[in-house]
Scaffold this active site. Structure first.
Site, PDB file in Angstrom:
ATOM      1  N   LEU A  37      33.762  58.712   5.862  1.00 11.97           N
ATOM      2  CA  LEU A  37      32.755  57.964   5.120  1.00 11.97           C
ATOM      3  C   LEU A  37      31.539  57.602   5.951  1.00 11.97           C
ATOM      4  O   LEU A  37      30.419  57.685   5.465  1.00 11.97           O
ATOM      5  CB  LEU A  37      33.366  56.679   4.538  1.00 11.97           C
ATOM      6  CG  LEU A  37      34.382  56.868   3.419  1.00 11.97           C
ATOM      7  CD1 LEU A  37      34.938  55.532   2.977  1.00 11.97           C
ATOM      8  CD2 LEU A  37      33.765  57.604   2.250  1.00 11.97           C
ATOM      9  N   ARG A  60      29.940  56.009  10.111  1.00  6.90           N
ATOM     10  CA  ARG A  60      30.152  55.579  11.471  1.00  6.90           C
ATOM     11  C   ARG A  60      29.425  54.275  11.685  1.00  6.90           C
ATOM     12  O   ARG A  60      28.268  54.128  11.297  1.00  6.90           O
ATOM     13  CB  ARG A  60      29.636  56.636  12.444  1.00  6.90           C
ATOM     14  CG  ARG A  60      29.996  56.374  13.898  1.00  6.90           C
ATOM     15  CD  ARG A  60      29.430  57.481  14.778  1.00  6.90           C
ATOM     16  NE  ARG A  60      29.846  58.795  14.305  1.00  6.90           N
ATOM     17  CZ  ARG A  60      31.020  59.360  14.598  1.00  6.90           C
ATOM     18  NH1 ARG A  60      31.889  58.724  15.358  1.00  6.90           N
ATOM     19  NH2 ARG A  60      31.321  60.548  14.137  1.00  6.90           N
ATOM     20  N   GLY A  61      30.101  53.334  12.288  1.00  4.45           N
ATOM     21  CA  GLY A  61      29.492  52.051  12.563  1.00  4.45           C
ATOM     22  C   GLY A  61      29.380  51.807  14.046  1.00  4.45           C
ATOM     23  O   GLY A  61      29.597  52.693  14.864  1.00  4.45           O
ATOM     24  N   THR A  62      29.035  50.581  14.387  1.00  4.41           N
ATOM     25  CA  THR A  62      28.825  50.255  15.789  1.00  4.41           C
ATOM     26  C   THR A  62      30.104  50.394  16.597  1.00  4.41           C
ATOM     27  O   THR A  62      30.107  50.919  17.710  1.00  4.41           O
ATOM     28  CB  THR A  62      28.299  48.815  15.907  1.00  4.41           C
ATOM     29  OG1 THR A  62      27.109  48.700  15.146  1.00  4.41           O
ATOM     30  CG2 THR A  62      28.015  48.475  17.355  1.00  4.41           C
ATOM     31  N   PHE A  63      31.190  49.923  16.007  1.00  2.00           N
ATOM     32  CA  PHE A  63      32.433  49.863  16.764  1.00  2.00           C
ATOM     33  C   PHE A  63      33.444  50.908  16.325  1.00  2.00           C
ATOM     34  O   PHE A  63      34.599  50.822  16.689  1.00  2.00           O
ATOM     35  CB  PHE A  63      33.048  48.470  16.633  1.00  2.00           C
ATOM     36  CG  PHE A  63      32.138  47.400  17.144  1.00  2.00           C
ATOM     37  CD1 PHE A  63      31.964  47.225  18.501  1.00  2.00           C
ATOM     38  CD2 PHE A  63      31.432  46.604  16.271  1.00  2.00           C
ATOM     39  CE1 PHE A  63      31.118  46.248  18.972  1.00  2.00           C
ATOM     40  CE2 PHE A  63      30.588  45.626  16.740  1.00  2.00           C
ATOM     41  CZ  PHE A  63      30.423  45.447  18.099  1.00  2.00           C
ATOM     42  N   GLN A  78      34.423  54.135  13.141  1.00  4.53           N
ATOM     43  CA  GLN A  78      34.110  54.950  11.985  1.00  4.53           C
ATOM     44  C   GLN A  78      35.011  54.542  10.826  1.00  4.53           C
ATOM     45  O   GLN A  78      36.022  53.856  11.010  1.00  4.53           O
ATOM     46  CB  GLN A  78      34.301  56.432  12.319  1.00  4.53           C
ATOM     47  CG  GLN A  78      35.654  56.756  12.914  1.00  4.53           C
ATOM     48  CD  GLN A  78      35.685  58.141  13.542  1.00  4.53           C
ATOM     49  OE1 GLN A  78      34.945  59.017  13.137  1.00  4.53           O
ATOM     50  NE2 GLN A  78      36.549  58.337  14.526  1.00  4.53           N
ATOM     51  N   VAL A  79      34.617  54.992   9.664  1.00  3.36           N
ATOM     52  CA  VAL A  79      35.312  54.603   8.453  1.00  3.36           C
ATOM     53  C   VAL A  79      35.748  55.860   7.720  1.00  3.36           C
ATOM     54  O   VAL A  79      34.985  56.831   7.606  1.00  3.36           O
ATOM     55  CB  VAL A  79      34.408  53.740   7.543  1.00  3.36           C
ATOM     56  CG1 VAL A  79      35.153  53.320   6.287  1.00  3.36           C
ATOM     57  CG2 VAL A  79      33.917  52.514   8.297  1.00  3.36           C
ATOM     58  N   LYS A  91      38.786  51.302   8.651  1.00  8.11           N
ATOM     59  CA  LYS A  91      37.833  51.306   9.761  1.00  8.11           C
ATOM     60  C   LYS A  91      38.620  51.483  11.055  1.00  8.11           C
ATOM     61  O   LYS A  91      39.495  50.671  11.377  1.00  8.11           O
ATOM     62  CB  LYS A  91      37.042  49.999   9.781  1.00  8.11           C
ATOM     63  CG  LYS A  91      36.024  49.904  10.903  1.00  8.11           C
ATOM     64  CD  LYS A  91      35.246  48.603  10.804  1.00  8.11           C
ATOM     65  CE  LYS A  91      34.194  48.515  11.900  1.00  8.11           C
ATOM     66  NZ  LYS A  91      33.425  47.244  11.806  1.00  8.11           N
ATOM     67  N   ASP A 115      24.833  40.710  11.617  1.00 15.85           N
ATOM     68  CA  ASP A 115      24.381  42.087  11.370  1.00 15.85           C
ATOM     69  C   ASP A 115      24.170  42.296   9.876  1.00 15.85           C
ATOM     70  O   ASP A 115      24.625  43.283   9.306  1.00 15.85           O
ATOM     71  CB  ASP A 115      25.381  43.095  11.928  1.00 15.85           C
ATOM     72  CG  ASP A 115      24.763  44.496  12.024  1.00 15.85           C
ATOM     73  OD1 ASP A 115      23.524  44.599  11.987  1.00 15.85           O
ATOM     74  OD2 ASP A 115      25.523  45.475  12.119  1.00 15.85           O
TER      75      ASP A 115
END
Length: 1211
Positions: free
Chosen positions: A196, A198-201, A203-204, A219, A315
């Site tokens: 789905l 990618r985030g800071t910490f 991926q999803v 996540k 954020d």
């Protein structure tokens, strides 16, 4: 050989869940760069599934492409631009190192012609830079891509931006997903469906929970050491939030946490689309305010909860605001991604937080920060929704603070001096006599840092007020346009408060929820606008909602850690979600054994009213078990309640479906729209017999507000005796009110009657003296023999829904009876029974300039459903005090409670100290349409209201009243400035005899409301009731003044008329009040409340209704004298401080105390010194039914004591 990029394919462009990343899609038509997350890299995926690609044995391989396979001419090399690259993620807590490099950007040629210059889909959202070229998008900000070596490009992209089929961790700590891979916790197993974001910490991934077959979002955090600590913080915050109601406070619901191959996995509910993708899907077109408002309300509710927990999201941005279900729940949003969150006590000034576009000034300047940074981010978000483009899209922190300073001015000196990073962007000017901070010029900053300043703004505003002029809709006109402009003014006002540079002065989430833009009180001036109606409809989504699997018992799963054998690396932690009480009304209301609920038999729910409450919904407003002890039961009937749940925990209104206007009773059910000033569920009541059972403990300590139940009888030949059950409210502080029940209370109401159950929300007003004020209910029947139908008057006003703001005050919801919902209720019962003509006609009349009715009486429409007072700390909407001059025929009168203590006051008192000889009576006159009219008088005492001036609807200016001597009270040409400051509003009669068109025209109908300049009254005393063409208001000369206003008329005397000579002096003469020899009930109001309403209602002649007030509808039974009953009933609720000398002068109080407002009662009802006993048929044959506590000074039973009339020599 070039490396092949293998990416997963989502089913749709908009599919995303708990992710803060934008997607870079690689499609044959071109690259659609939709941005990126707070992370420093992108990921790519494709919608195409080439059939020629090889398939892996354990994973689905998709979207295989070779960069060398593209034509060399398709690759456009962007000019070398200097960029800043923050190697560590901003919110990771680690120090950010800035390096400068020449980055070559890569784009697809066919994309150049598709993107407009202002629609740069590749917006950088955190530490990355935005290229100033309109169509060239920055793909990477890592070491420069070597275009001469295509394999390097593929390899770099493979390791940093794309997931492969290998199931191993990359050098960055990301887990490499494999489609259809199984992720196992200790209790559940999840199959990976697709990638789905990618985030800071981390991926999803979109996963399928095998046990329940539901879709969830998982996540997967990085296992890099630099993210380990923040990952633990996120897990702890999610664990804390799991004990709260995620649906109520609008944040993502977390299910569990477990370890998979040394990666922490967090399981969340699956959400549909984030706001950024939604904007992109709509081509970044501006969002109307009617859609921004529910989003703002929901996110502010989430921030309110986070603030109460001492948490900072840190954020907040469109990517982290998810649409739950855009199709079935439009604009229902939730806040996601607590990866940057922290506790306010652990906030570090040097930490990089927030995406740059939404970064608060205190973060940029290196100042201490708190939860206020989230409010700044939310302000930037709603500005972006309004503009379709970020308000401050700074390519660097310098650009960010430069944009802010150019639009809002430089930060204050004390902020700049305290900032640890101020010198990066500001200099002290040595040329001035004293040092002042000055923003560095772009050239100076570039010379010092090597970072070139860019201009990425679509709109450059000199001030935030200029935003109101952009993107004005062209399809609005008339009142819709006026409503839109008013809405924009309130929006800008709130936006400026949210974007206050000084965090200490920035608006809080609680104040945001109470702002007029959210509560929409400013839109009440435009009740007939379709645009306004749609605004209220869109806010329906903000109602409290309960998840389908919430149960009555709060089952909390413990936050457990499953210690697995050493061979396993799985660690499972279960998030417990607060399973709040199911608001299944059938089951809740049936549980009257423990906390007696109100079981209402309701059917034919064709009367709809918006169930929106425009204030916050604090947890303390939940039902208190110790409060809901008794209830009201309307039986017989099934326990059938509205199909909707009761999210606001409000009282129900049992409303009659139809009021018959024919000569015989009918059982026709026709829903009648009711305009209420309180947003409560409305349901019609079948006309079957409904016995009222009132339990003995229905009144509790400190409860002072009655709930009136009136019964309206259709035209029937005989009417069984009705029973009024007034309750004694001995409202001394700390003393519970007592109710003595008699047989009359428990007898059933007759068949064919219709009940109106009026709840009271007045005790929610802050600052109201609850323990010493009573709003009594009086039923005043007058003789009436007219067959005139009231349908004409009813049809004069268009029927629509009126909405109001109800601010539930938790401090006022603790000691009141609730109908299973914590809505404060007290019960008083009054029946309206029409009485045949029994009084003789007046012996003389006033001279009239036109034919008028033979008799005139001051009356109020029976069974008027009174609007409730919606209140918030910022606004109190007034309701109606209804008085009616009715001509020719008499109708029964109800003077119901004035719903709000701090609203207008109708005062009747005898000024014994300075009484003059000339006493004034209500005038019996005509306007221009018909006799036999029914009008309403609403008196409001706020002199500073400008509602009437800002109203888009005209109000009729009436000519002055003629008095006994035939002189005019005021000429029609007199200006409003000559009037007094207060305002009286009368709904115009629709049928009055056509009077003189000259200045001597008589007025018995509408006196239009207008803001009039207050005039000082003589000697600081009451200036009386002055009637002017533009204002009819009770003016209080001083803080302790109480106004004389006669509410009844002696039928033995001539028709009352009022006259007053007006001199050139604008100060009105002192007016005397004619007080009939009648028993009176003291009304208690509060005047000195600091929360006094500033926006008051005003009525306009039909059909143009008042913008800020609900419609008053006449629910009247037929008026034929042959079918009227012969008796009437009276229910009085008295306050203990009410003096027995009801007709005497009342002691004045300071403005901070309540004022006694005695209301006269018709002579044909009560026994008094001047009314023969034969004129009053006592309806209650036997025992007295009013109980009183010791020490109370009120009457305790029938017959009421006669009025002391020794002071009135003229009677």
């Amino acid at each position: 050989m070039a490396s092949q990029l293998q990416v997963f394919s989502p089913p749709s462009v908009s599919s995303s869940a708990f992710c803060s990343a934008k997607k870079l899609k690689i499609e044959p038509s071109g690259w659609d760069v939709s941005g990126q997350s707070s992370n420093d890299k992108y990921y790519t995926h494709s919608k195409t599934l080439p059939a020629t690609q090889g398939q892996a044995s354990s994973s689905h391989q998709v979207a295989n492409f070779n960069i060398p396979a593209y034509d060399q001419g398709l690759l456009l090399q962007a000019p070398a631009v200097e960029h800043i690259v923050v190697t560590a993620a901003d919110s990771s807590g680690s120090a950010a190192t800035a390096t400068f490099q020449s980055s070559q950007t890569l784009t697809h040629r066919s994309n150049v012609s598709l993107l407009e210059p202002y629609q740069k889909c590749g917006l950088k959202r955190k530490s990355e830079e935005v290229d100033s070229n309109g169509s060239v998008q920055i793909i990477e900000e890592h070491p420069p891509l070597m275009l001469q070596n295509r394999t390097v490009v593929g390899a770099a992209a493979t390791t940093t931006t794309v997931t492969t089929k290998s199931s191993s961790s990359s050098g960055e700590g990301d887990y490499q997903l494999v489609q259809h891979e199984i992720l196992c916790s200790m209790t559940n197993s999840y199959e990976v469906l697709e990638f789905l974001g990618r985030g800071t910490f981390g991926q999803v991934a979109k996963c399928w929970k095998r046990s329940t077959k539901e879709i969830v979002a998982i996540k997967i955090l990085k296992n890099h050491p630099s993210y380990a600590r923040q990952g633990q913080i996120e897990v702890s915050i999610l664990s804390r939030l799991s004990s709260e109601n995620a649906d109520e406070y609008n944040f993502v619901r977390s299910y569990e946490c477990f370890q998979h191959k040394n990666h922490t996995c967090l399981v969340f509910e699956m959400l549909e689309q984030n706001l950024y993708d939604f904007l992109k899907q709509n081509k970044f077109s501006p969002l109307p305010l009617k859609y921004i408002r529910p989003i703002l309300q929901q996110v502010a509710t989430a921030l309110m909860k986070l603030k109460s927990l001492g948490l900072i999201h840190a954020d907040l941005k469109p990517e982290n605001i998810m649409l739950v279900d855009p199709v079935r729940q439009p604009y229902r949003v939730k806040v996601i991604d607590f990866g940057s969150a922290s506790h306010v006590s652990k906030a570090v000034c040097s930490t990089y937080l927030q995406s740059r576009y939404y970064r608060a000034p205190e973060i940029i300047l290196g100042l201490p920060f708190c939860e206020a940074i989230d409010m700044w981010s939310l302000g930037c978000v709603i500005a972006e929704l309004f503009l379709g483009w970020p308000l401050y899209p700074g390519a660097s922190e310098y650009d960010q603070i430069r944009y802010i300073s150019q639009t809002q001015g430089l930060p204050a000196e004390y902020l700049l001096s305290a900032g640890t990073k101020t010198t990066r962007f500001f200099n002290r000017d040595p040329n001035l006599g004293y040092p002042l901070w000055r923003l560095k010029t772009p050239e100076e900053h570039e010379l010092e840092t090597g970072i070139k300043s860019k201009e990425a703004r679509k709109y450059i505003f000199n001030c935030l007020d200029d935003m109101a002029q952009v993107n004005m809709s062209t399809d609005l006109e008339g009142t819709d346009m006026l409503a839109e402009k008013a809405d924009r003014r309130e929006y800008i006002d709130l936006l400026k408060k949210m974007l206050t540079i000084d965090a200490d002065k920035r608006v809080t989430p609680l104040k945001t929820l109470n702002h007029q833009f959210v509560t929409m009180t400013h839109l009440l001036d435009f009740p007939h606008s379709n645009h306004v109606k749609s605004c209220f409809q869109n806010m329906e989504i903000c109602k409290r909602r309960v998840h389908m699997y919430d149960t009555v018992s709060q089952i909390k799963s413990p936050f457990t850690t499953h210690v697995a054998p050493s061979t396993s690396t799985n660690l499972t932690m279960s998030f417990s979600n607060q399973l709040s009480t199911v608001h299944n009304q059938a089951s809740v209301l049936a549980s009257s054994s423990t906390a007696a609920a109100a079981t209402l038999s309701l059917a034919n729910s064709d009367v709809s009213l918006l169930n929106y409450q425009s204030a916050l919904y604090p947890p303390s407003a939940a039902p208190v078990p110790g409060v809901a002890q008794q209830g009201v039961s309307l039986q017989p009937g099934t326990t059938q309640i509205c199909t909707q749940t009761d999210p606001f925990q409000q009282t129900f209104i049992v409303c009659p479906p139809a009021f018959q206007t024919g000569l015989q009773a009918t059982t026709k059910h026709s829903g009648f729209p009711v305009r209420m000033d309180n947003a409560v569920p409305l349901v019609p009541q079948a006309p079957a017999a409904q016995p009222l059972q009132i339990q003995s403990g229905v009144l509790t300590q400190g409860s002072c507000t009655p709930l009136m139940v009136a019964t309206l009888h259709p035209q029937v030949a005989t009417i069984t005796p009705q029973y009024a059950v007034p309750f004694t409210l001995s409202c001394a502080a700390g003393r519970p009110a007592l109710v003595e029940q008699t047989a009359a209370v428990q007898q059933a109401w007759p068949g064919g009657t219709q009940q109106i159950l009026l709840p009271s929300a007045w005790q929610q007003l802050p600052g109201v003296a609850l323990h010493n004020s009573v709003q009594p209910t009086a039923v005043i029947p007058e003789a009436m023999g007219s067959s005139q139908q009231l349908a004409d008057w009813r049809n004069a006003h268009s029927h629509g829904n009126q909405y109001s703001t109800i601010m539930q005050q938790p401090s006022l919801l603790t000691n009141h009876v609730t109908l299973a919902t914590a809505q404060p209720l007290n019960v008083g019962v009054a029946h309206v029974v029409r009485q045949q003509q029994s009084s003789s006609l007046p012996s003389r009349k006033n001279k009239q300039s036109a034919p008028v009715s033979s008799t005139s009486s001051l009356e109020v429409l029976p069974s008027q459903v009174y609007s409730l007072v919606g209140s918030s700390p910022l606004r109190t909407t007034s309701s109606y005090n209804s008085l009616v001059p009715v001509q020719d025929q008499h109708q029964p009168i109800i003077i119901p409670d004035t719903p709000s203590p701090p609203v207008s006051v109708i005062t009747i008192r005898s000024d014994t100290d300075e009484e003059e000889d000339n006493k004034f009576k209500p005038s019996s006159s005509s306007l221009k349409a018909r006799s036999n009219v029914i009008s309403y008088v609403t008196v409001n005492d706020s002199p500073d209201s400008d509602s009437s001036l800002s109203s888009p609807y005209p109000t009729d200016t009436l000519s002055a009243l003629r008095g006994n001597s035939g002189t005019l009270l005021e000429g029609p040409g007199r200006t409003a400035a000559d009037g007094i400051g207060t305002r009286t509003i009368i709904v115009p009669p629709l049928k009055t005899q056509l009077g003189d068109c000259t200045g001597a025209t008589q007025a018995s109908g509408l006196l239009s409301s207008s803001k009039t300049k207050p005039v000082a009254s003589v000697s600081g005393q009451s200036s009386g009731c002055c009637i002017t063409p533009t204002g009819y208001r009770a003016q209080r000369g001083g803080a302790s003044a109480v106004q004389p206003l006669n509410l009844s008329q002696n039928q033995q005397s001539s028709s009352a008329s009022t006259s007053q000579e007006r001199s050139s002096n604008p100060a009105p003469r002192r007016q005397q009040a004619f007080v009939a020899p009648l028993s009176q009930a003291p009304y208690a109001f509060q005047h000195g409340s600091p929360l006094h309403s500033t926006g008051h209602p005003h009525l306009a002649p039909a059909p143009a209704h008042l913008p800020s007030q609900p419609h008053l509808y006449t629910y009247a039974a037929p008026t034929s004298a042959a079918a009227l009953g012969s008796t009437s009933s009276i229910a009085h609720l008295f306050s203990p401080q009410g003096s027995s000398r009801h007709a005497a002068a009342y002691t004045t109080h300071p403005s901070t105390l309540v004022h006694q407002v005695p209301v006269s009662v018709g002579p044909s009802l009560l026994t008094s010194a001047s009314v023969a006993p034969a004129q009053y048929q006592h309806q209650f044959a036997t025992q007295s039914y009013i109980g009183s506590s010791r020490g109370s000074t009120i009457y305790t039973g029938y017959p009421l004591s006669p009025t002391k009339i020794s002071q009135y020599s003229y009677l």
